[in-house]
Write a protein that holds these residues in place. Structure first.
Motif, short mmCIF file in Angstrom:
data_model
loop_
_atom_site.label_atom_id
_atom_site.label_comp_id
_atom_site.label_asym_id
_atom_site.label_seq_id
_atom_site.Cartn_x
_atom_site.Cartn_y
_atom_site.Cartn_z
N ASP A 185 41.15 37.82 43.60
CA ASP A 185 42.47 37.32 43.99
C ASP A 185 43.35 38.39 44.62
OD1 ASP A 185 42.98 38.88 41.80
OD2 ASP A 185 44.30 37.42 40.80
N ALA B 104 46.71 38.52 39.82
CA ALA B 104 46.82 38.30 38.38
C ALA B 104 47.12 39.61 37.65
CB ALA B 104 45.52 37.69 37.84
N GLN C 40 50.77 40.31 37.93
CA GLN C 40 51.56 39.45 37.05
C GLN C 40 51.49 39.92 35.60
OE1 GLN C 40 49.81 35.68 38.01
NE2 GLN C 40 51.27 35.25 39.66
N ARG C 41 50.30 40.34 35.16
CA ARG C 41 50.19 40.88 33.80
C ARG C 41 51.00 42.15 33.65
NH1 ARG C 41 44.80 39.26 34.67
NH2 ARG C 41 44.23 37.47 33.35
N ARG D 22 51.79 36.31 32.04
CA ARG D 22 50.39 36.46 31.67
C ARG D 22 50.32 37.52 30.56
NH1 ARG D 22 46.35 34.60 35.32
NH2 ARG D 22 47.21 33.77 37.27
#
Length: 534
Positions: free
Chosen positions: A78, A82, A85-86, A227
């Motif tokens: 991706d 992700a 975001q974490r 996340r």
């Protein structure tokens, strides 16, 4: 060099506006609260959240997080979204907890960074700290957003966002001065309402800065989604790498703690010649570094990291050498001009409101000493990025330990051996000697890592830059002497010194350097000429 120059120019424009408005902010704030007891209390309270931020996340962002984001962007299906975001989720939670704990421990924190304060000054500092410490969370969230933006080669927002913070703080300081008046600089008469305005207003500026950076993330397609998957956050790898960064920041802040305590002790002996004078002079010293060097450093780190990942060590050396020359071409004359015109700068900025000309001149004297450190300090920061590009956070710790040892030893000697009025100048000189020594050691170690940093070419380039800058310094010195012969030092005469001495001196430097065919100056002149000709 052209890509770095263009990226640096974008960042430098925003940073210049940020630093200029920061000038105004500092001047208005100093006019409102002075450099005596209240000024020292505010500066210590304001500095603590910045220190805590650096200890817990600031150093990790530049040395660990940026390279890790770049690797995940390249490796993850991706594009690292992700992971980003974490990172934002976990960072936000951690920063809010840290801010809350810091507010609860405001008293002990103030005690750690002050020496010999009476109960009233300590009480005021603790009250201000409780209002200001929450900015740790907002400052950190904004910094994470800025780091993500940098990995996407978006540099404008992180450089322009502090402008809003400065504007908010200028407004707060003006309102404070209007409301509190001369009593606002006296620690005995300052009210709880005054402290609330000053403290909450300071935090409000950082909140505004944070919101701008978070909003800018949307332009690169970032959508915040909480996340909490710790297993996929890479915390183990980050922790193993960051442990050395924490050590580096901790050692650096130990040095800062020593300097702050010595400076506050000096202020107890000679009011106005303490921590506020050191703090304001250091802020002005950071102006040319922030406008010029930070821009180049920010553009260099992702590029060197990619070169290391691709095994192109020769490119790393070329990027570094190019960056040093590009940084030094303007920092060399800036450092010399600060050494000559330091008091003129500070008198123009600080001799207003609750400040006196003598206090402003003293800050300028400290700034003159800092001028010696401008080039070695900036080159040292560039050298650290060479190690960070390799994911090496251990070597910078060793370098920091050496710097702190030299700085602490010389600072302590200055405190006990110099007359009280000259202690803070001695602290600035200790800082300079530490970074000259540290830069020499770091250069040797980094050169071995990449099999050469183009030392001879860089040394030759720097020598030519200093030769071109000497006439500029001579012109500034002549203007300084003539102006002082004709009139007393005040804001008007300081403005004349800066316009005639600094302005003409810098133009003369650029003209001489261009005639000497120093390539970095020619590139800057050509870029500016191209913009003007459009």
């Amino acid at each position: 060099m052209s890509k770095v120059l263009r990226a640096s120019a974008i960042m430098a424009a925003g940073t210049m506006v940020s630093r200029v408005t920061g000038f105004v902010r500092t001047a208005v704030l100093a006019a409102a609260i002075g450099t005596y007891a209240l000024g020292d209390a505010y500066n210590v309270a304001y500095t603590i959240p910045l220190i805590l931020f650096d200890l817990l996340i600031g150093g990790v962002l530049s040395s660990v997080v940026v390279p890790m984001i770049i690797r995940r962007q390249k490796a993850d299906p991706d594009g690292g979204r992700a992971y980003e975001q974490r990172l934002m989720t976990l960072g936000t939670v951690a920063l809010v907890v840290v801010a809350a704990v810091a507010v609860a421990l405001a008293g002990p924190l103030i005690g750690l960074y002050s020496t010999g304060w009476d109960a009233r000054r300590t009480e005021v500092a603790v009250t201000l700290a409780r209002y200001i410490l929450p900015m740790i969370a907002f400052f950190g969230i904004g910094a994470i957003a800025g780091a993500i933006l940098n990995t996407h080669d978006r540099y404008a927002a992180p450089m322009w966002a502090p402008v809003l913070n400065n504007i908010v703080m200028i407004c707060v300081a003006v309102v404070y001065y209007v409301v509190a008046g001369e009593a606002g600089s006296e620690i005995a008469t300052v009210t709880d309402a005054d402290l609330f305005l000053l403290g909450v207003g300071t935090t409000a500026g950082i909140v505004a800065q944070c919101l701008v950076l978070v909003a800018a993330l949307r332009r690169v397609g970032f959508r915040f989604r909480p996340r909490f998957g710790l297993r996929d956050a890479g915390l183990g790898e980050m922790g193993r790498t960051a442990v050395w960064t924490f050590a580096y920041v901790g050692i650096s802040q130990l040095g800062f703690l020593i300097t702050t305590r010595l400076a506050t002790g000096a202020g107890e002996q000679v009011p106005g010649a303490g921590n506020s004078a050191y703090s304001y002079a250091y802020q002005f010293f950071q102006l040319p570094y922030g406008i010029i060097a930070v821009s180049v450093i920010t553009a260099m780190l992702p590029r060197m990291t990619r070169a290391v990942n691709d095994g192109r060590l020769d490119t790393v050396g070329e990027e570094f050498a190019s960056g040093v020359r590009l940084v030094s071409v303007l920092l060399v004359p800036a450092g010399l001009l600060l050494m000559v015109l330091g008091p003129a700068v500070t008198v123009l900025i600080f001799s207003w409101g609750n400040m006196t000309v003598d206090s402003a001149v003293y800050i300028g004297n400290v700034l003159q000493v800092f001028g010696l450190a401008l080039v070695p300090f900036s080159v040292f920061q560039l050298l650290l990025r060479v190690f960070y590009a390799f994911g090496d956070t251990r070597t910078p710790v060793l370098l920091a330990a050496g710097n702190v040892a030299v700085n602490a030893a010389l600072s302590t000697a200055a405190y006990f051996l110099l007359p009280a009025r000259y202690i803070v100048m001695g602290l600035a000189l200790a800082f300079t000697v530490a970074y000259v020594t540290g830069t020499a050691v770091a250069w040797v170690m980094a050169s071995r890592r990449v099999h050469g940093l183009g030392g001879r070419a860089v040394a030759a380039g720097l020598s030519r830059m200093y030769l071109a800058a000497l006439p500029a310094a001579a012109v500034a010195l002549g203007v300084l002497w003539l102006t002082q012969e004709l009139t007393a030092l005040n804001a008007l005469s300081a403005a004349v010194m800066l316009a005639a001495g600094g302005g003409v001196g810098m133009v003369l430097y650029l003209a001489i350097a261009h005639r000497m065919r120093i390539p970095e100056v020619s590139s800057i002149v050509g870029m500016v000429a191209g913009r003007v000709g459009r």
